[in-house]
Design a protein around this motif. Structure first.
Motif, PDB file in Angstrom:
ATOM      1  N   VAL A   1     -13.993  20.266 -10.977  1.00 35.23           N
ATOM      2  CA  VAL A   1     -12.802  19.823 -11.700  1.00 35.23           C
ATOM      3  C   VAL A   1     -13.175  19.704 -13.164  1.00 35.23           C
ATOM      4  O   VAL A   1     -14.146  19.022 -13.520  1.00 35.23           O
ATOM      5  N   THR A   2     -12.412  20.385 -14.010  1.00 29.45           N
ATOM      6  CA  THR A   2     -12.646  20.373 -15.446  1.00 29.45           C
ATOM      7  C   THR A   2     -11.420  19.805 -16.145  1.00 29.45           C
ATOM      8  O   THR A   2     -10.293  20.233 -15.873  1.00 29.45           O
ATOM      9  N   ILE A   3     -11.647  18.839 -17.015  1.00 29.77           N
ATOM     10  CA  ILE A   3     -10.582  18.299 -17.860  1.00 29.77           C
ATOM     11  C   ILE A   3     -10.800  18.865 -19.254  1.00 29.77           C
ATOM     12  O   ILE A   3     -11.788  18.556 -19.921  1.00 29.77           O
ATOM     13  N   ALA A   4      -9.891  19.737 -19.660  1.00 34.86           N
ATOM     14  CA  ALA A   4     -10.016  20.402 -20.956  1.00 34.86           C
ATOM     15  C   ALA A   4      -9.330  19.576 -22.039  1.00 34.86           C
ATOM     16  O   ALA A   4      -8.274  18.995 -21.819  1.00 34.86           O
ATOM     17  N   HIS A   5      -9.955  19.547 -23.191  1.00 31.94           N
ATOM     18  CA  HIS A   5      -9.477  18.921 -24.431  1.00 31.94           C
ATOM     19  C   HIS A   5      -9.789  17.421 -24.464  1.00 31.94           C
ATOM     20  O   HIS A   5     -10.492  16.973 -25.347  1.00 31.94           O
ATOM     21  N   ALA A   6      -9.228  16.630 -23.531  1.00 28.45           N
ATOM     22  CA  ALA A   6      -9.521  15.188 -23.476  1.00 28.45           C
ATOM     23  C   ALA A   6      -9.499  14.590 -24.880  1.00 28.45           C
ATOM     24  O   ALA A   6     -10.420  13.883 -25.288  1.00 28.45           O
ATOM     25  N   GLN A   7      -8.415  14.833 -25.589  1.00 33.62           N
ATOM     26  CA  GLN A   7      -8.362  14.456 -27.003  1.00 33.62           C
ATOM     27  C   GLN A   7      -8.348  12.947 -27.184  1.00 33.62           C
ATOM     28  O   GLN A   7      -9.058  12.412 -28.048  1.00 33.62           O
ATOM     29  N   VAL A   8      -7.529  12.267 -26.395  1.00 32.04           N
ATOM     30  CA  VAL A   8      -7.444  10.810 -26.484  1.00 32.04           C
ATOM     31  C   VAL A   8      -7.731  10.244 -25.095  1.00 32.04           C
ATOM     32  O   VAL A   8      -7.031  10.580 -24.126  1.00 32.04           O
ATOM     33  N   VAL A   9      -8.755   9.415 -25.012  1.00 28.11           N
ATOM     34  CA  VAL A   9      -9.143   8.803 -23.737  1.00 28.11           C
ATOM     35  C   VAL A   9      -9.089   7.293 -23.904  1.00 28.11           C
ATOM     36  O   VAL A   9      -9.686   6.745 -24.842  1.00 28.11           O
ATOM     37  N   ASP A  10      -8.360   6.629 -23.013  1.00 28.13           N
ATOM     38  CA  ASP A  10      -8.323   5.181 -23.075  1.00 28.13           C
ATOM     39  C   ASP A  10      -9.708   4.627 -22.748  1.00 28.13           C
ATOM     40  O   ASP A  10     -10.336   5.068 -21.785  1.00 28.13           O
TER      41      ASP A  10
END
Length: 540
Positions: free
Chosen positions: A354-363
């Motif tokens: 499983v790949t999460i691309a970008h993840a620009q804003v992470v709480d």
């Protein structure tokens, strides 16, 4: 076929010591003591650095290749400049539709463009221009008319028609469902043209030292073109296709995705192991999904999938044998992606990716969850700078409380695996530029001093890992590529210098002299660079 590399420094995997000699036999890295065949090719690295070839964990070769048939717009700095180039394009083309891109949305306040500006250049044929993000399009009146889009047309689900004060469509369409209201009426590119586009794009990737790429957005209708390119030997890099999951057709679409993937099985240099989910959109047009409202608008964005729907879809993909690639920009979308990954925790332990691309804003509350999940964050390191997009569009949308973005260091320290992708044609596929940005978090002028959000910088070794072994792990290929240990595929990139021994801001001074895929050269900066020397010049 055998190759012997000497005369430089060879990085095996960043954990074992460098070596000064590498033998490749039949496309694989040989044991250190392997005898050198008499007919081996001998390559002098000329004091340079040999690395495992780079991977691109998130790229769009077909979109990038198609851009080459239209006018170059990215460097245009005004509407008048774009319109002038489109006018010249129209004068030289008899195509019934003009579809191209991509333009810089920051040159107009709010990124909102008017159809009438394009009408001045081309009033009689539909024109569709993609913004640099490919989540927005600028169209002329003829295109709106061809799609039947007028003041009475409702916004489609998961898309938005930007309107003038009188309700008429302005010419800016936001997100794919709105863009397709128009683009669905355009003729598809000829397959031969698209094969040429893929050949040009993958050749350009090989010139960046890349040997494997994740096509991060493939439509089922595009797959025959990919197969044709693979069978014709036109792909200069190995590619995995991520088929787009359509929330409006789910779950019935899954059977079509599985059948399409099965058609790709066995094609040379081509796989189809992945399903792509656009969990949300982008911050710049306020379609990224946030936990709290945007700073400059009373909306939390436009999620494409409800969290429960996404989790069920990811579980279904896992059961169907697919890896999963999730576009997630906003903190609510990243949380939904992590939640979905948790539903297949046992499969992750058995090798599902499983790949999460970008993840620009992470709480910040979600970072500790990464320690217990074997997932990859695929960052686009070139985005981690305070450029015009960031300062003029992104930060005003987020506000000061959420300005921390692209938290590579925090994600890695929390337990996520890191890979790098370019998202080309959104940004350049120049891996060396990505490495420099990941290490400095500065723009081309070295600004800001010390780097933007400098505590999120990576070391150069960590960045090289993300571009090599990290991408291989994302692909599930960590036992075949990504390092130069014996038995691994001889995917190689030759740099003219050891970038580890230079200041970080000089990384991009290096030149790529050669790229190999499974021991076969796919790029040479000069013919003499890969010319064989006489065997007796090889030291024992």
């Amino acid at each position: 076929m055998a190759i012997v590399f000497t005369g430089g420094t060879i990085r095996i995997d960043g954990r074992t010591s460098d070596v000064d000699r590498l033998v490749v036999v039949d496309g694989l890295v040989a044991e250190p003591g392997h005898p050198v065949p008499e007919d081996a090719e001998h390559i002098d690295l000329e004091g340079g650095l040999l690395l495992p070839a780079f991977g691109d964990g998130h790229v769009h070769p077909l979109l990038a290749g198609r851009e080459r048939t239209g006018p170059a717009l990215r460097d245009a700095t005004s509407v008048a400049e774009i319109v002038g180039r489109v006018r010249a394009w129209a004068a030289a083309s008899d195509a019934p539709w003009l579809v191209g891109g991509s333009y810089d949305a920051t040159i107009v306040d709010g990124g909102l463009f008017d159809a009438r500006w394009l009408d001045a250049a081309v009033p009689d044929r539909p024109v569709v221009l993609h913004a640099w993000d490919y989540h927005t399009a600028w169209v002329n009146t003829a295109a709106l008319r061809a799609g039947g889009v007028d003041a009475e047309t409702p916004d489609p689900a998961l898309g938005r028609i930007v309107r003038r004060d009188d309700g008429s469509p302005s010419g800016t369409l936001v997100e794919r469902p709105a863009i397709e209201l128009v683009l669905a009426h355009a003729p598809r590119p000829a397959r031969a043209d698209d094969v040429d586009a893929l050949a040009a794009a993958t050749t350009h990737l090989a010139a960046q030292g890349i040997a494997w790429a994740q096509e991060a957005w493939a439509e089922i209708d595009d797959v025959p073109t990919w197969i044709a390119a693979a069978r014709a030997g036109r792909l200069a890099v190995d590619v995995d296709l991520a088929l787009r999951a359509d929330p409006t057709r789910w779950p019935a679409q899954l059977d079509d995705l599985r059948a399409t993937a099965d058609e790709v099985s066995g094609e040379p240099g081509l796989t189809c192991r992945t399903v792509k989910f656009f969990v949300d959109g982008i911050l710049e047009n306020r379609t990224a999904h946030l936990l709290e409202c945007y700073h400059d608008a009373r909306t939390r964005g436009l999620p494409n999938w409800r969290p429960d729907q996404l989790a069920a879809a990811v579980a279904a993909c896992d059961a169907a044998g697919f890896d999963v690639h999730l576009h997630a920009i906003g903190d609510a979308a990243v949380r939904a992606a992590i939640d979905a990954a948790e539903t297949i925790r046992e499969s992750l332990r058995r090798g599902r990716r499983v790949t999460i691309a970008h993840a620009q804003v992470v709480d910040p509350a979600d970072l500790p969850r990464l320690a217990d999940l074997d997932i990859t964050f695929c960052f686009q390191p070139q985005w981690a700078v305070a450029d015009a997009v960031m300062t003029e569009l992104t930060l005003p949308r987020l506000g000061p409380a959420r300005e921390r973005q692209y938290r590579m260091r925090a994600a890695r320290d929390a337990g996520a695996r890191l890979s790098f992708g370019s998202d080309w044609p959104v940004t350049s596929p120049d891996v060396l530029l990505g490495l420099r940005t990941a290490v400095t978090r500065q723009d081309a002028d070295g600004q800001p001093a010390g780097g933007w959000q400098p505590d999120e910088r990576l070391t150069l070794s960590e960045a090289i890992d993300a571009a090599t072994s990290g991408v291989a792990l994302q692909a599930g290929d960590q036992d075949r590529r990504g390092t130069l240990r014996p038995g691994m595929a001889a995917d190689l990139v030759w740099l003219d210098r050891d970038i580890r021994r230079a200041p970080a801001d000089r990384i991009t001074d290096a030149r790529i002299l050669g790229t190999w895929r499974r021991g076969i050269p796919t790029f040479a900066a000069r013919v003499s660079a890969l010319a064989a020397v006489r065997p007796e010049q090889e030291s024992a």
